[in-house]
Design a protein around this motif. Structure first.
Motif, PDB file in Angstrom:
ATOM      1  N   GLU A 102     -14.478   3.255  -4.622  1.00  0.00           N
ATOM      2  CA  GLU A 102     -13.338   3.882  -5.293  1.00  0.00           C
ATOM      3  C   GLU A 102     -12.762   5.078  -4.528  1.00  0.00           C
ATOM      4  O   GLU A 102     -11.600   5.433  -4.707  1.00  0.00           O
ATOM      5  CB  GLU A 102     -13.709   4.316  -6.718  1.00  0.00           C
ATOM      6  CG  GLU A 102     -14.906   5.235  -6.822  1.00  0.00           C
ATOM      7  CD  GLU A 102     -16.205   4.494  -7.038  1.00  0.00           C
ATOM      8  OE1 GLU A 102     -17.097   5.055  -7.706  1.00  0.00           O
ATOM      9  OE2 GLU A 102     -16.347   3.360  -6.532  1.00  0.00           O
ATOM     10  N   PRO A 107      -7.992   1.758  -3.272  1.00  0.00           N
ATOM     11  CA  PRO A 107      -6.950   2.122  -4.250  1.00  0.00           C
ATOM     12  C   PRO A 107      -5.596   2.383  -3.614  1.00  0.00           C
ATOM     13  O   PRO A 107      -4.557   1.982  -4.160  1.00  0.00           O
ATOM     14  CB  PRO A 107      -7.524   3.379  -4.922  1.00  0.00           C
ATOM     15  CG  PRO A 107      -8.993   3.276  -4.743  1.00  0.00           C
ATOM     16  CD  PRO A 107      -9.177   2.634  -3.400  1.00  0.00           C
ATOM     17  N   LYS A 108      -5.603   3.047  -2.444  1.00  0.00           N
ATOM     18  CA  LYS A 108      -4.352   3.348  -1.761  1.00  0.00           C
ATOM     19  C   LYS A 108      -3.660   2.060  -1.295  1.00  0.00           C
ATOM     20  O   LYS A 108      -2.434   1.916  -1.412  1.00  0.00           O
ATOM     21  CB  LYS A 108      -4.631   4.264  -0.568  1.00  0.00           C
ATOM     22  CG  LYS A 108      -3.399   4.655   0.222  1.00  0.00           C
ATOM     23  CD  LYS A 108      -3.707   5.751   1.230  1.00  0.00           C
ATOM     24  CE  LYS A 108      -4.775   5.345   2.209  1.00  0.00           C
ATOM     25  NZ  LYS A 108      -4.988   6.386   3.252  1.00  0.00           N
ATOM     26  N   LEU A 110      -4.027  -0.983  -2.594  1.00  0.00           N
ATOM     27  CA  LEU A 110      -3.536  -1.730  -3.756  1.00  0.00           C
ATOM     28  C   LEU A 110      -2.302  -1.069  -4.360  1.00  0.00           C
ATOM     29  O   LEU A 110      -1.391  -1.750  -4.850  1.00  0.00           O
ATOM     30  CB  LEU A 110      -4.645  -1.867  -4.800  1.00  0.00           C
ATOM     31  CG  LEU A 110      -5.826  -2.750  -4.395  1.00  0.00           C
ATOM     32  CD1 LEU A 110      -6.874  -2.778  -5.503  1.00  0.00           C
ATOM     33  CD2 LEU A 110      -5.365  -4.174  -4.072  1.00  0.00           C
ATOM     34  N   GLN A 111      -2.262   0.271  -4.337  1.00  0.00           N
ATOM     35  CA  GLN A 111      -1.080   0.955  -4.861  1.00  0.00           C
ATOM     36  C   GLN A 111       0.141   0.592  -4.031  1.00  0.00           C
ATOM     37  O   GLN A 111       1.221   0.326  -4.566  1.00  0.00           O
ATOM     38  CB  GLN A 111      -1.324   2.474  -4.825  1.00  0.00           C
ATOM     39  CG  GLN A 111      -0.194   3.304  -5.453  1.00  0.00           C
ATOM     40  CD  GLN A 111       0.977   3.564  -4.524  1.00  0.00           C
ATOM     41  OE1 GLN A 111       0.798   3.613  -3.309  1.00  0.00           O
ATOM     42  NE2 GLN A 111       2.174   3.712  -5.097  1.00  0.00           N
ATOM     43  N   ARG A 112      -0.020   0.576  -2.711  1.00  0.00           N
ATOM     44  CA  ARG A 112       1.101   0.243  -1.834  1.00  0.00           C
ATOM     45  C   ARG A 112       1.484  -1.227  -1.980  1.00  0.00           C
ATOM     46  O   ARG A 112       2.677  -1.574  -1.960  1.00  0.00           O
ATOM     47  CB  ARG A 112       0.711   0.549  -0.383  1.00  0.00           C
ATOM     48  CG  ARG A 112       1.846   0.355   0.615  1.00  0.00           C
ATOM     49  CD  ARG A 112       3.003   1.277   0.314  1.00  0.00           C
ATOM     50  NE  ARG A 112       4.047   1.170   1.327  1.00  0.00           N
ATOM     51  CZ  ARG A 112       5.289   1.581   1.146  1.00  0.00           C
ATOM     52  NH1 ARG A 112       5.643   2.148  -0.003  1.00  0.00           N
ATOM     53  NH2 ARG A 112       6.182   1.461   2.108  1.00  0.00           N
ATOM     54  N   HIS A 114       1.255  -3.044  -4.668  1.00  0.00           N
ATOM     55  CA  HIS A 114       2.013  -3.198  -5.908  1.00  0.00           C
ATOM     56  C   HIS A 114       3.417  -2.629  -5.766  1.00  0.00           C
ATOM     57  O   HIS A 114       4.379  -3.195  -6.301  1.00  0.00           O
ATOM     58  CB  HIS A 114       1.282  -2.500  -7.053  1.00  0.00           C
ATOM     59  CG  HIS A 114       2.002  -2.614  -8.371  1.00  0.00           C
ATOM     60  ND1 HIS A 114       2.104  -3.798  -9.070  1.00  0.00           N
ATOM     61  CD2 HIS A 114       2.683  -1.683  -9.086  1.00  0.00           C
ATOM     62  CE1 HIS A 114       2.813  -3.591 -10.161  1.00  0.00           C
ATOM     63  NE2 HIS A 114       3.168  -2.324 -10.199  1.00  0.00           N
ATOM     64  N   ALA A 115       3.545  -1.521  -5.041  1.00  0.00           N
ATOM     65  CA  ALA A 115       4.871  -0.925  -4.853  1.00  0.00           C
ATOM     66  C   ALA A 115       5.795  -1.859  -4.077  1.00  0.00           C
ATOM     67  O   ALA A 115       6.988  -1.968  -4.379  1.00  0.00           O
ATOM     68  CB  ALA A 115       4.748   0.424  -4.138  1.00  0.00           C
ATOM     69  N   PRO A 118       5.555  -6.126  -6.529  1.00  0.00           N
ATOM     70  CA  PRO A 118       5.117  -5.974  -7.926  1.00  0.00           C
ATOM     71  C   PRO A 118       4.813  -7.287  -8.634  1.00  0.00           C
ATOM     72  O   PRO A 118       4.148  -7.281  -9.667  1.00  0.00           O
ATOM     73  CB  PRO A 118       6.299  -5.248  -8.586  1.00  0.00           C
ATOM     74  CG  PRO A 118       7.473  -5.531  -7.702  1.00  0.00           C
ATOM     75  CD  PRO A 118       6.918  -5.614  -6.315  1.00  0.00           C
ATOM     76  N   TRP A 288      -4.030  -3.022   4.819  1.00  0.00           N
ATOM     77  CA  TRP A 288      -5.300  -2.362   5.142  1.00  0.00           C
ATOM     78  C   TRP A 288      -5.289  -1.906   6.597  1.00  0.00           C
ATOM     79  O   TRP A 288      -5.752  -0.817   6.930  1.00  0.00           O
ATOM     80  CB  TRP A 288      -6.486  -3.298   4.893  1.00  0.00           C
ATOM     81  CG  TRP A 288      -7.779  -2.529   4.857  1.00  0.00           C
ATOM     82  CD1 TRP A 288      -8.379  -1.872   5.903  1.00  0.00           C
ATOM     83  CD2 TRP A 288      -8.602  -2.281   3.716  1.00  0.00           C
ATOM     84  NE1 TRP A 288      -9.526  -1.244   5.490  1.00  0.00           N
ATOM     85  CE2 TRP A 288      -9.693  -1.482   4.160  1.00  0.00           C
ATOM     86  CE3 TRP A 288      -8.543  -2.672   2.390  1.00  0.00           C
ATOM     87  CZ2 TRP A 288     -10.704  -1.063   3.307  1.00  0.00           C
ATOM     88  CZ3 TRP A 288      -9.563  -2.247   1.540  1.00  0.00           C
ATOM     89  CH2 TRP A 288     -10.623  -1.449   1.998  1.00  0.00           C
TER      90      TRP A 288
END
Length: 307
Positions: A102, A107-108, A110-112, A114-115, A118, A288
């Protein structure tokens, strides 16, 4: 054969339950039974051996399963390809992880993801190294973050190193050696707290102790690193834990010591090489590569002060 029938068949095979498969696929159990019966009628064989408690694949079911997964993957790949043509990336991404990721790049990334995309739906699954690697090899997961096993990865898998770390000792401050390093040869005199046999780190620790002329005998075995830390804080024994785990980095009532000799290990991002990556997986790997360059969550120098 209908694609939907194959999807429901795979769900039953993976869940070993019509009820759980129905919940997973958000359909009624009679609907699943109808599709399975249609498949069995079409191929002329029974796909499952059923009794009151268990549902298991028959010989025919084992034969059909890899073909069904290939059909589903091909259909998804086609959808992804046409979604890419319309500049809208869609699809599903199933990622497995061991614990303690974590605070890393995941997390970074996956955040990107989704951005940028979406419409991509991500399913995360936690587990231990060997089952996660097998899930990737069998196509149940698209990729996984695992400890690097002692042996070779199964044929057909690719990997990249995403973490270089080491096992550290957690102990009460009054028991810290003068030089701040805990010798492996002293571990036979301690009650050990460390991972159980299902963890990918267990054989790595065992091999290191064997090379030091010791044998791994854990008095307390758990893959729950926060619990390892709490047991060490309570003075139950000496914990051997991953140095980069957030619970270790945030430990306050124990001292974190390097081992002598050290026990290094690596974590890998693993995915299948025999198939072309799906568009979501390819996007994940690319991100990644981009965001993980400064995201190797290597542990720093362990604390040698009580805090």
């Amino acid at each position: 054969m209908e694609l939907r029938s194959l999807q429901l068949f795979v769900a039953v095979a993976e869940e070993s339950s019509f009820t759980k498969a129905a919940e997973r696929c958000r359909v009624s159990q009679p609907t699943i039974s109808h599709h399975i019966q249609s498949l069995e009628k079409e191929i002329g064989e029974q796909l499952f051996d059923r009794d009151r408690r268990n549902v298991a694949l028959s010989d025919g079911g084992h034969t059909l399963l890899p073909y069904a997964r290939t059909c589903i993957a091909s259909a998804q790949a086609a959808k992804d390809a046409f979604a890419s043509r319309s500049r809208t990336l869609m699809g599903r991404l199933a990622i497995g992880t061991v614990e303690g990721v974590e605070d890393g790049p995941l997390p970074k990334v996956l955040q990107r993801l989704h951005a940028l995309h979406p419409a991509v739906r991500v399913r995360l699954q936690t587990g231990t190294t060997a089952p996660l690697i097998d899930d990737v090899a069998q196509g149940r997961l698209d990729a996984a973050i695992t400890a690097r096993p002692l042996g070779d990865l199964p044929h057909g898998l690719r990997s990249k190193i995403v973490l270089t770390d080491q096992i550290v000792a957690l102990l009460r401050p009054e028991n810290v050696p003068e030089n701040g390093r805990f010798p492996l040869r002293s571990l036979t005199e301690e009650r050990l707290i460390t991972y159980d046999e299902t963890s990918g780190l267990h054989p790595i620790i065992g091999r290191a102790l064997s090379r030091a002329g010791q044998r791994l005998r854990a008095a307390f075995s758990t893959n729950d690193v926060p619990l390892q830390v709490r047991l060490a804080e309570a003075g139950v024994g000496v914990a051997l834990s991953a140095g980069s785990d957030p619970a270790v980095l945030n430990a306050r009532n124990v001292v974190t010591c390097r081992l002598d000799p050290p026990i290094p290990y690596q974590k890998l991002l693993v995915w299948r090489a025999k198939d072309s990556p799906t568009a979501p997986l390819e996007a994940f790997i690319d991100l990644w590569e981009l965001l993980g360059k400064d995201g190797r969550w290597d542990s720093g120098t362990p604390s040698t002060e009580f805090g």
